[in-house]
Design an enzyme around this catalytic site. Structure first.
Site, PDB file in Angstrom:
ATOM      1  NE  ARG A  20       0.078   1.396   3.448  1.00 18.54           N
ATOM      2  CZ  ARG A  20       1.028   2.256   3.712  1.00 18.54           C
ATOM      3  NH1 ARG A  20       2.287   1.857   3.791  1.00 18.54           N
ATOM      4  NH2 ARG A  20       0.781   3.528   3.884  1.00 18.54           N
ATOM      5  N   GLY A  21       0.252   2.394  -0.184  1.00 17.34           N
ATOM      6  CA  GLY A  21       0.995   3.635  -0.376  1.00 17.34           C
ATOM      7  C   GLY A  21       1.055   3.886  -1.869  1.00 17.34           C
ATOM      8  CB  ALA A  22       0.106   6.837  -3.889  1.00 18.16           C
ATOM      9  NE  ARG A  51      -6.775   1.176  -2.324  1.00 13.98           N
ATOM     10  CZ  ARG A  51      -5.880   1.519  -1.391  1.00 13.98           C
ATOM     11  NH1 ARG A  51      -4.814   0.793  -1.195  1.00 13.98           N
ATOM     12  NH2 ARG A  51      -6.054   2.587  -0.653  1.00 13.98           N
ATOM     13  CD  GLN A 101      -3.487   2.317   6.796  1.00 16.93           C
ATOM     14  OE1 GLN A 101      -4.029   2.877   7.754  1.00 16.93           O
ATOM     15  NE2 GLN A 101      -4.144   2.032   5.689  1.00 16.93           N
ATOM     16  CG  ASP A 133      -3.288   8.305  -1.266  1.00 19.05           C
ATOM     17  OD1 ASP A 133      -3.183   8.720  -0.103  1.00 19.05           O
ATOM     18  OD2 ASP A 133      -3.012   7.145  -1.605  1.00 19.05           O
ATOM     19  CG  ASN A 138      -2.701  11.740   2.774  1.00 17.83           C
ATOM     20  OD1 ASN A 138      -2.167  10.853   2.109  1.00 17.83           O
ATOM     21  ND2 ASN A 138      -2.345  12.008   4.017  1.00 17.83           N
ATOM     22  CE  LYS A 139      -5.161   5.647   4.346  1.00 20.75           C
ATOM     23  NZ  LYS A 139      -5.934   4.616   3.623  1.00 20.75           N
TER      24      LYS A 139
END
Lengths: 346, 346
Positions: B49-51, B92, B198, B239, B249-250
């Site tokens: 995960r993570g762009a 995603r 996370q 993101d 973002n998250k």
């Protein structure tokens, strides 16, 4: 509408019967607390929680202690009651209701002439009165708050300031329950409220049980809902309210108040007037309980943070009065400038 | 300082080797992804995960798909690669890095003359280049951001925009790692980041592993720290960044930005320029992924909300540009007014 009863006497009157909130929402179990150790453990372990419910449970517990001293000399009874009250008082430092209820019980004990039996009876009556007064107080908060929750309201709440936190229909949720009783269509958004998830476990459970539509969200999602225009008002409880209107409440209340202000959404606090603390001039003087690391490090029994990092886990935060639109109590709707000095609590 | 490597080729080059982030912080396990199904499952399930890391894994995965087509006719290779790219792309919806990396891979494939073997080689080189460029890009973000993180800084971050989210030393954490490399004393406060944690599971783990002092807190506790004067700056990833500087973002980033503004604390976003999306004029045009109910209803394998209530669970929020103090990219430090039109991304 069926609203849960969080604290009451057991059927034979020899125990404090509480809903064990550690087991919700999975299981609805009542348990009987008979000793001071069981009571302190129930308060510390959050089996019973919420400032008013803790105060009621503390008073009822003290009445049980007295009952076991029936026949002892009056001085010994008073001395042992004082010791018990101090022990109960030490379980949770932030809420003012617990010391308030215990002080009231001790005043009653000291003011009762006669022998141990008279004190036992007086404390039993006093604890029952504290429970019944709380039920009535919740309903008055609901009545006063009714005007703030019009038909169609979408209400954001945090933690649990509902029936499970009181002897009655709750504090923050009382206006919601009264609005639903009055036939209004109300929708509640319940922050889950990390770390112990009282919002998703308890508020969502008791509202759903009462037939009120409720949506659970993580605490960090509330601002998005506000930005999307999906929240009409915030309604939260309080554990302690300083004389200037600063509000100590469950951690996470303060960022909600900031976000509400940012979006122009009213931010209401609903609490019994026993929560007003005239002896505390501002929120800066409120001692914030720091809870154990495990609540963040090993949430629900799984490793959620490494063992070797630090943890910051305050139980409460302070929302400064200038972010509060109004405070609803059993005495009415209080608007700024707030002044909860001597004589403002019941 | 040892910084973890989130995505790389397996030793024999036949697989994408990823750190399985679902198992952290309890277990540090690498796993090898060899098929498109495994890759899509790893992305959807947040094992990777993570762009930036998703983009890299997608590109490397597409190179693996190509390798299996060696010997097929050129048209069939291109057609099947396009189908594979579309499948990977659909895993995603919010991050721009994944379609960016896949488009780049497809352009390379189409531009490569010769047979399947030539395309296989070209895609392998291109995927490796994307990985290496990301490593270099992270370091450039760190260099550019270094001035924002002076000695003694207490940095609040959210989610994981660290090494585990990239091919290198991270985006939001790159200035922190570079500052520590430069001998500065830096302390990080990591929001746990509900619902998937996370921050407490990944950011705390990778910082602690690298020897950086880190404290975990629930998302709702950050505002209290700010009010107590214990945070000097916020540093988060992104993101997707719209042309006007609005930042997706998250979930939970937006309330932090509001709180930072309320307390006068700088709010920095650090992201590779590949995150800039010139085709998206403002944050309003960004599609926000809604994730499943179970993340809030059955967190940590236990019932954390009743079965019969609704759940609101967006994966991201949008922080409007006017709450962002500066955006750090591999191109430099961007200050308002932001303008990330065509030509601003690498």
């Amino acid at each position: 509408m069926e609203i849960v009863q969080a604290v009451r006497w057991s059927d034979d009157g020899t125990a404090v019967r509480i809903v064990d909130q550690r087991l919700l929402p999975e299981r609805y179990v009542e348990c009987d607390v008979r000793t001071i150790d069981e009571l302190c453990e129930a308060i510390r372990g959050l089996a019973v929680r919420g400032a008013p419910a803790i105060g009621i449970a503390g008073a009822m517990g003290l009445a049980l202690v007295a009952a076991k001293l029936d026949g002892a000399p009056r001085d010994e009874v008073l001395q042992r009651l004082k010791h018990a009250a101090d022990t109960i008082r030490a379980t949770r430092p932030t809420a003012v209701n617990l010391p308030w209820a215990l002080d009231r019980m001790m005043r009653t004990a000291c003011a009762t002439s006669g022998d141990a039996g008279d004190i036992v009876s007086a404390l039993r009556r006093e604890a029952s009165a504290i429970l019944e007064e709380d039920r009535a107080m919740c309903r008055r908060i609901g009545e006063h708050g009714l005007a703030l929750v019009p038909d169609g309201s979408r209400v954001l709440t945090h933690c649990n300031a509902g029936a499970l936190a009181t002897g009655g229909m709750g504090t923050a949720l009382a206006p919601v329950y009264r609005a639903v009783e009055a036939g209004r269509r109300i929708e509640v958004f319940a922050d889950e409220t990390r770390p112990l998830l009282q919002g998703s476990r308890l508020t969502a459970w008791e509202l759903s049980r009462a037939g009120v539509p409720v949506t659970v969200l993580a605490d960090s999602m509330a601002a998005s809902l506000m930005r999307a225009g999906r929240i009409d008002l915030c309604l939260v409880g309080a554990d302690r309210i300083a004389a200037n209107g600063d509000v100590a409440n469950k951690i996470g209340t303060y960022p909600l108040a900031i976000a509400a202000r940012h979006h122009g959404i009213p931010f209401y606090v609903a609490a019994p007037s026993s929560t007003f603390d005239p002896g505390t001039p501002t929120g800066d003087a409120i001692v914030i309980e720091q809870r154990g690391d495990a609540e963040l490090r090993a949430s629900f029994g799984v490793a959620t943070a490494p063992d070797d990092v630090s943890v910051y886990n305050p139980a409460f935060d302070v929302t400064p009065h200038d972010l509060v639109t109004a405070i609803v109590s059993d005495r009415g709707v209080h608007r700024p400038p707030f002044a909860f000095g001597e004589g403002t609590r019941s």
